[in-house]
Design an enzyme around this catalytic site. Structure first.
Site, PDB file in Angstrom:
ATOM      1  N   SER A 142      -4.366   1.729  -0.775  1.00 60.93           N
ATOM      2  CA  SER A 142      -5.669   1.101  -1.763  1.00 60.93           C
ATOM      3  C   SER A 142      -5.778  -0.223  -0.908  1.00 60.93           C
ATOM      4  O   SER A 142      -4.793  -0.425  -0.582  1.00 60.93           O
ATOM      5  CB  SER A 142      -4.883   1.145  -3.093  1.00 60.93           C
ATOM      6  OG  SER A 142      -4.935  -0.313  -3.794  1.00 60.93           O
ATOM      7  N   TYR A 155       2.625  -0.979  -9.066  1.00 61.41           N
ATOM      8  CA  TYR A 155       2.017  -0.057  -8.489  1.00 61.41           C
ATOM      9  C   TYR A 155       1.229  -0.967  -6.248  1.00 61.41           C
ATOM     10  O   TYR A 155       1.699   0.142  -5.573  1.00 61.41           O
ATOM     11  CB  TYR A 155       0.266  -0.277  -8.793  1.00 61.41           C
ATOM     12  CG  TYR A 155      -0.263   0.734  -8.567  1.00 61.41           C
ATOM     13  CD1 TYR A 155      -0.263   1.719  -7.977  1.00 61.41           C
ATOM     14  CD2 TYR A 155      -2.232   0.110  -7.895  1.00 61.41           C
ATOM     15  CE1 TYR A 155      -2.021   2.502  -8.074  1.00 61.41           C
ATOM     16  CE2 TYR A 155      -2.902   0.530  -7.051  1.00 61.41           C
ATOM     17  CZ  TYR A 155      -2.633   1.816  -7.190  1.00 61.41           C
ATOM     18  OH  TYR A 155      -3.880   2.645  -6.631  1.00 61.41           O
TER      19      TYR A 155
HETATM   20  C1  8X3 Z   1      -7.055  -0.475  -5.951  1.00 59.69           C
HETATM   21  C2  8X3 Z   1      -6.897  -0.600  -7.756  1.00 59.69           C
HETATM   22  O1  8X3 Z   1      -6.558  -2.139  -9.844  1.00 59.69           O
HETATM   23  O2  8X3 Z   1      -5.091  -2.283  -7.062  1.00 59.69           O
HETATM   24  O3  8X3 Z   1      -6.700   1.337  -6.403  1.00 59.69           O
HETATM   25  O4  8X3 Z   1      -7.249  -3.428  -7.499  1.00 59.69           O
HETATM   26  S1  8X3 Z   1      -6.368  -2.410  -8.216  1.00 59.69           S
END
Ligand code: 8X3
Length: 257
Positions: A142, A155
């Site tokens: 991500s 996260y």
């Molecule tokens: C990306 C999602 O919410 O961290 O995986 O932008 S976020």
């Protein structure tokens, strides 16, 4: 309970790809893209009924998989004797609280699914990937694995760990016939990512994408994954950061409303 792939593996000469998190979103879209590219796809996830439908649609296989369970992962490896591509997509975010009030249980779950899940599945399938002589591990990371944002520490910490795992794996496999790639998506509008993060609060989930002209779709990321996988075996795409045009940076999103 896991069930071995059902097709006739001995007469099917398609390269085998395992996709985790295949029951929805990026995982399901990836399974479809890879099947279209000529792979026999083993669709792995917890929710079996969705997997059975997908596997039937793409002439692939369905296997129940919980990436947080070593037994479940061992059963996957036992059911997949040959495999040249592993797409680690299972993962997700839980909560968006600041560190002062974040829930440690949610952090633990995120670490277990996003990081240890990749570790468990990659470890289990590595012998088959090496034996294929042209293996490839693709991990869906991500942009949250490269930058941080308020309320996102659980996260972002997990996805930073994923990025570290991928880079370390590439170093450790140098000299082996296994490519290692991280795909790092920014804003992707899938049916579940934000809904799960906000514990089913659909209004809050919808706000994430409000006024954004065209967030990425699961299929946009699946397209990137299939592209990386279908480069010649000596071409290793290390990292692909992919954001929608409206998202110049994590915090810099153009909204029309
Ligand atoms: C990306 C999602 O919410 O961290 O995986 O932008 S976020």
């Amino acid at each position: 309970m896991s069930t071995p792939p059902t097709g006739n593996a001995s007469t099917d000469h398609r390269p085998v790809a395992v996709v985790t998190g295949a029951s929805s979103g990026i995982g399901a879209a990836t399974a479809r893209r890879l099947a279209a590219a000529g792979y026999r796809v083993v669709c792995a996830a917890r929710r079996r009924s969705r997997l059975d439908e997908l596997a039937a649609e793409i002439d692939g296989d369905a296997i129940t998989l919980d990436v947080t369970s070593s037994d479940s992962v061992a059963a996957l490896a036992a059911a997949v004797p040959r495999c040249s591509l592993l797409v680690n997509d299972a993962g997700g975010a839980l909560g968006a609280d600041p560190i002062s009030s974040a829930n440690p249980d949610e952090w633990q779950t995120m670490y277990d699914v996003n990081v240890l899940g990749v570790l468990r599945v990659t470890q289990a399938l590595l012998p088959a990937l090496i034996a294929s002589a042209a293996g490839h591990v693709i991990v869906v990371g991500s942009t949250a694995g490269r930058v941080v944002y308020e309320g996102g520490a659980g996260y972002t910490a997990a996805k930073h760990a994923v990025a570290a795992l991928v880079e370390t794996l590439r170093l450790e496999l140098c000299g082996q016939p296994v490519r290692v790639t991280e795909i790092a998506p920014g804003m992707v509008h899938t049916e579940e990512f934000s809904l799960v993060r906000f514990h089913g609060d659909s209004e809050r989930a919808a706000k994430v994408y409000e006024g954004v002209d065209a967030p990425l779709t699961a299929d946009d990321i699946a397209d990137c994954i299939a592209w990386c996988a279908t480069r010649p075996a000596h071409v290793n795409v290390d990292l692909l950061v992919v954001k929608p045009l409206a998202q110049a940076a994590q915090h810099k999103v153009h909204r029309t409303t």
